[in-house]
Design an enzyme around this catalytic site. Structure first.
Site, PDB file in Angstrom:
ATOM      1  N   GLY A 408      -7.312  -1.286  -5.244  1.00  0.00           N
ATOM      2  CA  GLY A 408      -6.622  -2.451  -5.951  1.00  0.00           C
ATOM      3  C   GLY A 408      -6.514  -3.697  -4.434  1.00  0.00           C
ATOM      4  N   SER A 409      -6.541  -4.597  -4.787  1.00  0.00           N
ATOM      5  CA  SER A 409      -6.952  -5.957  -3.577  1.00  0.00           C
ATOM      6  C   SER A 409      -5.308  -6.156  -3.057  1.00  0.00           C
ATOM      7  CB  SER A 409      -7.023  -7.027  -3.483  1.00  0.00           C
ATOM      8  OG  SER A 409      -8.486  -7.078  -4.906  1.00  0.00           O
ATOM      9  N   GLY A 410      -5.830  -5.945  -1.316  1.00  0.00           N
ATOM     10  CA  GLY A 410      -4.644  -6.309  -0.389  1.00  0.00           C
ATOM     11  C   GLY A 410      -4.476  -4.917   0.485  1.00  0.00           C
ATOM     12  N   HIS A 411      -5.519  -3.835   0.201  1.00  0.00           N
ATOM     13  CA  HIS A 411      -5.686  -2.947   1.705  1.00  0.00           C
ATOM     14  C   HIS A 411      -6.693  -3.353   2.150  1.00  0.00           C
ATOM     15  CE1 HIS A 411      -2.727  -1.390  -0.947  1.00  0.00           C
ATOM     16  NE2 HIS A 411      -3.318  -1.215  -2.174  1.00  0.00           N
ATOM     17  N   HIS A 573       2.440  -0.137  -1.251  1.00  0.00           N
ATOM     18  CA  HIS A 573       2.724  -1.186  -2.492  1.00  0.00           C
ATOM     19  C   HIS A 573       4.604  -2.318  -1.982  1.00  0.00           C
ATOM     20  CE1 HIS A 573      -0.154   0.807  -4.784  1.00  0.00           C
ATOM     21  NE2 HIS A 573      -1.398  -0.654  -4.059  1.00  0.00           N
TER      22      HIS A 573
END
Length: 689
Positions: A408-411, A573
């Protein structure tokens, strides 16, 4: 053993001996007064002439010795919102969800206790209960006690196995029958026979035919759910070995009653089907009540497959697994966080919207990926057929294994930051904190496939596991050989004996690097897989949050954390950590993370490690280097050689303030691959002089 006679402080402050009427068995008396008569511990202390602390100790001892059997009303568990959501989404008859973490008992034992409570509630006189096998089913048997009902029958759902495991089909069924005071009907044949003709002959034998006829009369069935991991029940029980699985059942993600199920909930058939003696999936569906007891993050995809196929209509599981199942099926949870006691009671505060540089939140992922391509256009380029993947411009080549990573994105800079020569060949990006769909993964696979096979590497999250598995199936259908390594380095997410359930987090950085080096140095697909698995097995991570991340669409904190608190073991997350603690100085925080990792890693003096001190997004370099200084001090004091150190935002969690610490326990071969030159946007290693 009878507890010694106590003296205690009476109400008037004079030490007196416990009255004789209680002295012979004070545990029993205290338990009765508390649980049956509803007295408070203080009142019991006065009545028995004991201190309140003694009463508290007696009650705990009474529970430990089994004098007290506490049962919680199942309706309460059914009312939990996540249980309601599961029941409605999968049209279940019933669903019980228990907490994922508790005391010293394992999750399997706790699920067994919950399954036993469910079973006690549903059994009726005259029932015929079919029973499968497995660790959780045996745990149900261990926790089950029942006064008995008239005309109960327990029948084994499959034939037997010679595997040397405690949870064989015959053991589980006989133990459940004993606990229910029921008659036991075995299936007097092996579960797997050598050929279909022998199976037909055996089923025609009068004894076996009679037993199978009883199985056909079952009105309830108790069963576990097995994933297809190498350590899963289906493999350890001898029903299927890994070679059979990969060769004959590539679509299978779950096993139930010894039969295999795809991610979409369809039966997967193969050569073992006609050699299996036991209930099949169509017969299973005809049983009115099908009780599945299963939990653990590693089983999310398997349980979801079973629910999609309607092979179970009663589910007993734990909260983390339940939430994972729902999210993997597209369910959107309202943004709230399970209660974790604040280290500073009453101090939690809800903050206002954070300031963000977004155009529109829904465009954030695509726009940031476009920016990455602009900034690092000499290293990475777009992948045809998708806007959610990048590939190395100087990576894929004929005869070289292709390394495909993603999540996922956000990392950021994960995952595109680790694409380049000597690193991964392609990275696939999902929405924020959501797995990439199979389509972009397949597009990236096609783009970097050069005929030597592909190695997928991703963290152990249900959506990633399911979607990468589906993409691997689709690539396989196109003739591309794909192997997968799932990372599990987050030591806070499960105990050591359940390593396969752990999350894959910042340790990915080292695993990507090792895999990329092996492929760049010409290793075969099997060799790449082996060295990557070894790196993944020797990497350990633990995180610490000071402030939560703020999601782009709401700009609100993803959880609440008091102004003087920190949380240890938090997930990338925002998954709840292990414990909240009052904020401590940097050295103490470094020690908390390092000691926990070293306790599990258990390195010897002279061993080499690689260290990553990683910002979760909002922690500046100054604080990271303060922690790095302390970690270096501690490692040197223990005689451990710090071979390579990475410090910075390598694997973030949006703007979460906090850090994660990762240690890779090196050996000579891993040192070679770690030192191999690479060039990517986030990691560049040059040849040592």
């Amino acid at each position: 053993m009878t507890p010694r006679r106590e003296t205690a402080k009476a109400q008037d402050g004079v030490l007196t001996e416990m009255p004789m009427r209680f002295g012979e068995d004070p545990l029993l008396w205290a338990a009765w007064l508390y649980y049956e008569d509803g007295m408070t511990q203080g009142d019991i202390a006065k009545k028995m002439g004991l201190s309140r602390a003694s009463v508290n100790a007696y009650l705990a001892d009474a529970r430990t010795r089994g004098l007290v059997n506490i049962e919680i009303e199942p309706d309460r568990f059914r009312a939990v919102s996540i249980a309601v959501a599961l029941k409605e989404r999968f049209d279940l008859q019933d669903c019980l969800v228990i907490p994922s973490e508790g005391g010293e008992r394992s999750l399997t034992e706790r699920l067994g206790a919950a399954g036993a409570q469910a079973l006690r509630r549903v059994m009726r006189p005259g029932d015929t209960l079919a029973v499968t096998w497995g660790r959780t089913v045996l745990a149900v048997a261990d926790a089950l006690s029942h006064p008995g009902l008239d005309d109960l029958r327990v029948v084994q759902a499959t034939g037997s196995t010679t595997a040397r495991i405690p949870w064989t089909p015959e053991t589980c069924a006989s133990r459940i029958a004993q606990a229910l005071h029921a008659s036991w009907v075995p299936i007097s044949a092996p579960a797997i026979v050598s050929d279909p003709a022998l199976r037909r002959d055996l089923l025609n034998q009068p004894l076996l035919a009679e037993q199978v006829a009883v199985l056909a009369e079952a009105n309830r069935i108790l069963m576990g759910v097995s994933s297809m991991r190498p350590e899963s029940t289906i493999h350890t029980s001898g029903f299927l070995d890994s070679a059979d699985h990969h060769r004959d059942y590539p679509d299978a993600v779950a096993s139930i009653v010894g039969r295999l199920v795809s991610a979409r909930g369809a039966a997967v058939t193969g050569p073992v089907n006609d050699r299996t003696i036991g209930i099949d999936l169509e017969a299973l569906r005809r049983i009115p009540q099908r009780i599945a007891v299963a939990g653990g993050i590693d089983k999310i995809a398997a349980i979801l497959a079973v629910l999609r196929g309607r092979f179970a209509n009663v589910l007993v599981t734990d909260a983390a697994t339940a939430r994972g199942i729902l999210k993997a099926d597209g369910w959107q949870e309202s943004p709230r966080r399970p209660a974790l006691a604040s280290a500073t009671p009453g101090s939690a505060q809800i903050r206002s919207h954070a300031k963000k540089l977004f155009n529109a939140p829904q465009d954030a992922v695509d726009e940031s990926l476009a920016g990455a391509l602009t900034a690092h256009g000499a290293i990475i380029g777009p992948v045809p057929e998708t806007s959610r993947a990048v590939m190395a411009l100087d990576g894929p080549r004929e005869g070289k294994v292709g390394i495909v990573i993603g999540g996922g994105s956000g990392h950021e800079p994960g995952f595109w930051g680790y694409v380049g020569k000597g690193c991964a060949d392609a990275a696939v990006i999902g929405n924020i904190f959501a797995a990439p769909p199979p389509g972009p993964i397949l597009a990236a696979s096609r783009a970097v496939n050069r005929g030597a096979g592909l190695l997928y590497i991703y963290g152990n999250f249900s959506g990633d596991v399911m979607n990468f598995d589906m993409a691997a199936e689709m690539a396989g259908a196109e003739g591309v050989e794909v192997r997968s390594v799932v990372t599990t380095d987050d030591i806070a997410s499960s105990p050591p004996d359940a390593r396969g359930s752990r999350r894959g987090v910042a340790g990915n950085v080292f695993v990507f690097k090792i895999a990329g080096a092996a492929a760049d140095m010409g290793a075969s697909l099997s060799e790449c897989e082996a060295i990557t698995r070894r790196a993944a097995a020797r990497v350990y991570t633990m995180g610490l949050a000071l402030e939560p991340a703020r999601l782009p669409d709401t700009r609100q904190p993803s959880f609440e954390l008091g102004p003087e608190d920190m949380e240890l073991g938090v997930g990338v997350h925002g998954e709840p950590g292990m414990v909240r603690h009052k904020l401590v100085p940097a050295d103490d925080a470094a020690d908390m993370l390092l000691d926990r990792i070293l306790q599990e890693m258990n390195p010897a003096r002279g061993d080499k490690v690689a260290v990553l001190v990683n910002s979760l997004g909002g922690t500046p370099a100054m604080e990271l280097y303060i922690l790095t200084r302390r970690i270096g001090q501690r490692l040197r004091a223990k005689g451990i050689i710090l071979h390579r150190t990475l410090v910075g935002p390598y694997y973030t969690s949006l703007d979460m303030e906090g850090v994660s610490l990762t240690l890779l326990h090196l050996d000579d071969e891993l040192v070679t691959y770690l030192d191999h030159p690479c060039q990517s946007a986030a990691l560049t290693i040059t040849a040592r002089p």
